[in-house]
Design a protein around this motif. Structure first.
Motif, PDB file in Angstrom:
ATOM      1  N   ARG A  13       6.438  20.746 -57.623  1.00 60.73           N
ATOM      2  CA  ARG A  13       6.220  22.522 -58.723  1.00 60.73           C
ATOM      3  C   ARG A  13       5.749  23.556 -58.445  1.00 60.73           C
ATOM      4  NH1 ARG A  13       2.375  18.704 -60.838  1.00 60.73           N
ATOM      5  NH2 ARG A  13       3.908  17.327 -62.543  1.00 60.73           N
ATOM      6  N   ILE A  14       4.484  23.292 -56.919  1.00 57.72           N
ATOM      7  CA  ILE A  14       4.122  24.441 -56.384  1.00 57.72           C
ATOM      8  C   ILE A  14       4.744  25.028 -55.275  1.00 57.72           C
ATOM      9  CG2 ILE A  14       1.528  23.411 -56.577  1.00 57.72           C
ATOM     10  CD1 ILE A  14       0.952  22.712 -53.776  1.00 57.72           C
ATOM     11  N   ALA A  15       5.725  24.408 -55.248  1.00 58.31           N
ATOM     12  CA  ALA A  15       6.880  24.465 -53.800  1.00 58.31           C
ATOM     13  C   ALA A  15       7.239  26.097 -53.684  1.00 58.31           C
ATOM     14  CB  ALA A  15       8.160  24.017 -53.220  1.00 58.31           C
ATOM     15  N   PRO A  16       6.940  26.541 -54.774  1.00 53.45           N
ATOM     16  CA  PRO A  16       7.988  28.455 -54.862  1.00 53.45           C
ATOM     17  C   PRO A  16       6.707  29.097 -55.009  1.00 53.45           C
ATOM     18  CG  PRO A  16       8.824  27.405 -56.713  1.00 53.45           C
ATOM     19  CD  PRO A  16       7.746  26.584 -55.948  1.00 53.45           C
ATOM     20  N   PHE A  17       5.505  28.587 -55.031  1.00 51.16           N
ATOM     21  CA  PHE A  17       4.224  29.573 -54.969  1.00 51.16           C
ATOM     22  C   PHE A  17       3.243  29.533 -54.349  1.00 51.16           C
ATOM     23  CE2 PHE A  17       6.000  27.952 -58.856  1.00 51.16           C
ATOM     24  CZ  PHE A  17       6.351  29.547 -59.730  1.00 51.16           C
ATOM     25  N   ILE A  18       3.708  28.466 -53.021  1.00 48.45           N
ATOM     26  CA  ILE A  18       3.330  29.159 -51.427  1.00 48.45           C
ATOM     27  C   ILE A  18       3.825  28.519 -50.252  1.00 48.45           C
ATOM     28  CG2 ILE A  18       0.910  26.924 -52.648  1.00 48.45           C
ATOM     29  CD1 ILE A  18       2.748  24.651 -51.062  1.00 48.45           C
ATOM     30  N   ARG A  19       3.143  28.193 -48.969  1.00 47.79           N
ATOM     31  CA  ARG A  19       3.683  28.911 -48.369  1.00 47.79           C
ATOM     32  C   ARG A  19       3.662  27.417 -47.169  1.00 47.79           C
ATOM     33  NH1 ARG A  19       0.216  34.083 -47.083  1.00 47.79           N
ATOM     34  NH2 ARG A  19       1.261  35.565 -47.896  1.00 47.79           N
ATOM     35  N   HIS A  20       4.482  26.924 -46.566  1.00 49.33           N
ATOM     36  CA  HIS A  20       4.400  25.749 -46.303  1.00 49.33           C
ATOM     37  C   HIS A  20       3.476  26.780 -44.655  1.00 49.33           C
ATOM     38  CE1 HIS A  20       6.707  21.779 -44.054  1.00 49.33           C
ATOM     39  NE2 HIS A  20       6.287  22.665 -43.061  1.00 49.33           N
ATOM     40  N   THR A  21       2.917  25.565 -44.314  1.00 45.69           N
ATOM     41  CA  THR A  21       1.935  25.899 -43.176  1.00 45.69           C
ATOM     42  C   THR A  21       2.548  25.359 -42.122  1.00 45.69           C
ATOM     43  OG1 THR A  21       0.782  24.599 -43.993  1.00 45.69           O
ATOM     44  CG2 THR A  21      -0.251  26.655 -44.178  1.00 45.69           C
ATOM     45  N   PRO A  22       2.201  26.247 -40.758  1.00 52.53           N
ATOM     46  CA  PRO A  22       2.596  25.490 -39.038  1.00 52.53           C
ATOM     47  C   PRO A  22       1.145  25.005 -38.899  1.00 52.53           C
ATOM     48  CG  PRO A  22       2.542  27.447 -38.971  1.00 52.53           C
ATOM     49  CD  PRO A  22       2.044  27.765 -40.526  1.00 52.53           C
ATOM     50  N   THR A  23       2.100  23.813 -37.538  1.00 57.15           N
ATOM     51  CA  THR A  23       1.281  22.810 -36.971  1.00 57.15           C
ATOM     52  C   THR A  23       1.040  23.463 -35.458  1.00 57.15           C
ATOM     53  OG1 THR A  23       0.808  21.251 -38.465  1.00 57.15           O
ATOM     54  CG2 THR A  23      -0.043  20.289 -36.509  1.00 57.15           C
ATOM     55  N   ILE A  24       0.097  23.567 -35.062  1.00 59.66           N
ATOM     56  CA  ILE A  24       0.649  23.914 -34.412  1.00 59.66           C
ATOM     57  C   ILE A  24       0.003  23.506 -32.461  1.00 59.66           C
ATOM     58  CG2 ILE A  24       1.046  26.660 -34.861  1.00 59.66           C
ATOM     59  CD1 ILE A  24      -2.151  27.611 -32.972  1.00 59.66           C
ATOM     60  N   ALA A  25       0.393  23.673 -31.711  1.00 57.94           N
ATOM     61  CA  ALA A  25      -0.287  22.419 -30.359  1.00 57.94           C
ATOM     62  C   ALA A  25      -1.815  23.063 -29.938  1.00 57.94           C
ATOM     63  CB  ALA A  25       0.369  22.069 -29.066  1.00 57.94           C
ATOM     64  N   VAL A  26      -2.692  22.870 -29.067  1.00 59.58           N
ATOM     65  CA  VAL A  26      -3.857  22.693 -29.007  1.00 59.58           C
ATOM     66  C   VAL A  26      -3.752  22.795 -27.342  1.00 59.58           C
ATOM     67  CG1 VAL A  26      -5.941  22.747 -28.560  1.00 59.58           C
ATOM     68  CG2 VAL A  26      -5.443  22.717 -30.897  1.00 59.58           C
ATOM     69  N   ASP A  27      -2.941  23.559 -26.511  1.00 59.65           N
ATOM     70  CA  ASP A  27      -2.457  23.837 -25.021  1.00 59.65           C
ATOM     71  C   ASP A  27      -2.906  25.017 -24.416  1.00 59.65           C
ATOM     72  OD1 ASP A  27      -0.775  25.700 -25.922  1.00 59.65           O
ATOM     73  OD2 ASP A  27       1.037  23.456 -26.022  1.00 59.65           O
ATOM     74  N   ALA A  28      -3.094  24.922 -23.053  1.00 62.17           N
ATOM     75  CA  ALA A  28      -3.280  25.976 -22.361  1.00 62.17           C
ATOM     76  C   ALA A  28      -4.480  26.643 -22.592  1.00 62.17           C
ATOM     77  CB  ALA A  28      -2.137  27.566 -22.706  1.00 62.17           C
ATOM     78  N   THR A  29      -5.425  25.776 -23.485  1.00 62.17           N
ATOM     79  CA  THR A  29      -6.928  26.898 -23.656  1.00 62.17           C
ATOM     80  C   THR A  29      -7.676  26.768 -21.975  1.00 62.17           C
ATOM     81  OG1 THR A  29      -7.811  24.420 -23.424  1.00 62.17           O
ATOM     82  CG2 THR A  29      -6.714  25.902 -25.740  1.00 62.17           C
ATOM     83  N   SER A  30      -8.611  27.734 -22.446  1.00 55.98           N
ATOM     84  CA  SER A  30      -9.847  28.398 -20.967  1.00 55.98           C
ATOM     85  C   SER A  30     -10.590  26.475 -21.510  1.00 55.98           C
ATOM     86  CB  SER A  30     -10.787  29.800 -20.972  1.00 55.98           C
ATOM     87  OG  SER A  30     -11.053  28.956 -22.430  1.00 55.98           O
ATOM     88  N   GLU A  31     -10.891  25.942 -21.482  1.00 56.98           N
ATOM     89  CA  GLU A  31     -11.683  24.661 -21.423  1.00 56.98           C
ATOM     90  C   GLU A  31     -10.711  23.223 -22.027  1.00 56.98           C
ATOM     91  OE1 GLU A  31     -14.732  24.785 -24.983  1.00 56.98           O
ATOM     92  OE2 GLU A  31     -14.637  26.047 -23.160  1.00 56.98           O
ATOM     93  N   PRO A  32     -11.232  22.453 -21.551  1.00 54.42           N
ATOM     94  CA  PRO A  32     -10.498  21.479 -22.027  1.00 54.42           C
ATOM     95  C   PRO A  32     -10.721  20.765 -23.114  1.00 54.42           C
ATOM     96  CG  PRO A  32     -11.929  20.001 -20.310  1.00 54.42           C
ATOM     97  CD  PRO A  32     -11.328  22.127 -20.409  1.00 54.42           C
ATOM     98  N   THR A  33     -10.193  20.356 -24.336  1.00 57.61           N
ATOM     99  CA  THR A  33     -10.922  19.945 -25.863  1.00 57.61           C
ATOM    100  C   THR A  33     -10.883  18.532 -25.533  1.00 57.61           C
ATOM    101  OG1 THR A  33      -8.669  18.874 -26.762  1.00 57.61           O
ATOM    102  CG2 THR A  33      -9.014  21.336 -26.820  1.00 57.61           C
ATOM    103  N   GLY A  34     -11.004  17.925 -24.752  1.00 58.51           N
ATOM    104  CA  GLY A  34     -10.963  16.383 -24.623  1.00 58.51           C
ATOM    105  C   GLY A  34     -10.264  15.141 -25.229  1.00 58.51           C
ATOM    106  N   VAL A  35      -8.983  15.842 -25.595  1.00 59.30           N
ATOM    107  CA  VAL A  35      -7.711  15.172 -26.248  1.00 59.30           C
ATOM    108  C   VAL A  35      -6.742  16.133 -26.621  1.00 59.30           C
ATOM    109  CG1 VAL A  35      -6.598  15.062 -28.557  1.00 59.30           C
ATOM    110  CG2 VAL A  35      -9.549  15.762 -28.578  1.00 59.30           C
ATOM    111  N   ASP A  36      -5.972  14.949 -25.859  1.00 55.78           N
ATOM    112  CA  ASP A  36      -4.207  15.270 -24.854  1.00 55.78           C
ATOM    113  C   ASP A  36      -3.007  16.109 -26.240  1.00 55.78           C
ATOM    114  OD1 ASP A  36      -5.861  14.960 -22.346  1.00 55.78           O
ATOM    115  OD2 ASP A  36      -4.777  12.717 -22.243  1.00 55.78           O
ATOM    116  N   ARG A  37      -3.651  15.163 -27.075  1.00 57.46           N
ATOM    117  CA  ARG A  37      -2.015  15.579 -27.909  1.00 57.46           C
ATOM    118  C   ARG A  37      -2.965  16.276 -29.103  1.00 57.46           C
ATOM    119  NH1 ARG A  37       1.960  11.050 -29.057  1.00 57.46           N
ATOM    120  NH2 ARG A  37       0.294   9.623 -28.676  1.00 57.46           N
ATOM    121  N   LEU A  38      -3.508  17.407 -29.405  1.00 58.24           N
ATOM    122  CA  LEU A  38      -4.113  17.909 -30.507  1.00 58.24           C
ATOM    123  C   LEU A  38      -3.534  18.842 -31.149  1.00 58.24           C
ATOM    124  CD1 LEU A  38      -6.442  18.432 -32.181  1.00 58.24           C
ATOM    125  CD2 LEU A  38      -7.520  19.782 -30.880  1.00 58.24           C
TER     126      LEU A  38
END
Length: 312
Positions: A13-38
């Motif tokens: 119903r709502i597909a024409p009116f919203i955005r399909h938002t992405p899921t991006i990888a948390v990588d190459a950060t300046s400090e570790p997050t403690g989660v390998d796949r985030l």
């Protein structure tokens, strides 16, 4: 309250009116997050800046037009109000948004830019909501509840369908909690499609609404709400929402307002993501190790709302 089919119907119903938002990888950060796949599910990229547009749009599209003639009204910490204001513009009717005094000024300004009438009243959402209900009764306006309406909950649940379609390997999902509409809608969809998923709720230390209710085994009203995060501050949830949370959420952890602010700053520094404090709640739980997933787990957290809190 809702089923997986309700969520699927809402998605179409709502597909024409919203955005399909992405899921991006948390990588190459300046400090570790403690989660390998985030991954970060960027609901902050939705129109009006949060997932709330899903539920408000589904509510609009399932409300008979004659019920909208006198306009729409809601009570909100900010994000739901923005979504309802957008829905009202789609319908060509007036929007009146009641907000608590703790709302951030940028959200008030954005509400006014969307053409909404803004009423600032009450210390917390529950107090503000009484004024919205009185207005709806007096003026005949259609009331859009931010978290206890089945159409709204089903709309919020559509986030889960997108997330699983993009990341079917996901093991753990972290979701911020205000009144509980988002996590309950997502819980219905996630657990129906992949029962092994762990669903973790994040609440402010100063507004542990669902955690207190889960610990008590029934809905309780908090004696005080001290969090300054208006979008996550709620003294009492809805009984039907509580039941969905009890049946689908594996754990609720608490973070401080300051920890969410630091996580918001981190998201801006590392990714240029402008998250409000609710949008940074999941990262706050991970960065402070208030929640520690299994080392091999694939984890996703929602950046559920946008805002300038962490900029500067």
């Amino acid at each position: 309250m809702i089923t997986l089919e309700d969520v699927r119907d809402a998605a179409q119903r709502i597909a024409p009116f919203i955005r399909h938002t992405p899921t991006i990888a948390v990588d190459a950060t300046s400090e570790p997050t403690g989660v390998d796949r985030l991954g970060l599910k960027l609901e902050c990229l939705q129109p009006t800046g949060s997932f709330k547009v899903r539920g408000a749009t589904n509510k609009l599209l399932t409300t008979p037009k004659e019920q909208l003639a006198a306009g729409v009204v809601t009570a909100s910490g900010g994000n739901h109000g923005l979504a309802v204001a957008r829905a009202a513009r789609m319908a060509g009717v007036a929007a009146t948004i009641f907000v608590p005094k703790s709302i951030t000024p940028p959200k008030v300004a954005k509400l006014k830019l969307l053409g909404a009438r803004v009423e600032i009243i009450g210390e917390i959402w529950n107090d503000t909501n009484r004024h919205a209900l009185d207005f709806a009764s007096r003026e005949g306006a259609a009331y859009f509840h931010p978290f206890a309406d089945p159409a709204v909950v089903a709309g919020q649940g559509t986030v889960a369908l997108e997330l699983l379609a993009e990341r079917p390997d996901i093991d753990v999902v972290l979701v911020a909690i205000g009144g509980g509409g988002l996590i309950s809608g997502m819980g219905v969809a996630l657990k129906a499609l992949k029962p092994s998923i762990r669903l973790i709720g994040i609440e402010p230390e100063g507004s542990p609404t669902l955690k207190a209710s889960l610990d008590a085994g029934h809905v309780v009203r908090l004696p005080a709400v001290t969090s300054r995060v208006a979008t996550m501050s709620c003294a009492e949830t809805d009984p039907a929402v509580f039941e969905l949370v009890r049946d689908h959420v594996d754990e609720v952890v608490l973070v401080s307002d300051e920890e969410m602010l630091e996580a918001s700053r981190w998201l801006w520094f590392e990714f240029g993501i402008a998250a409000d404090l609710s949008g940074a709640a999941g990262m706050a739980a991970l960065r402070t190790r208030h929640f520690v997933p299994d080392a091999a787990a694939s984890v996703a957290t929602l950046v559920c709302g946008a805002g300038p809190d962490g900029i500067g």
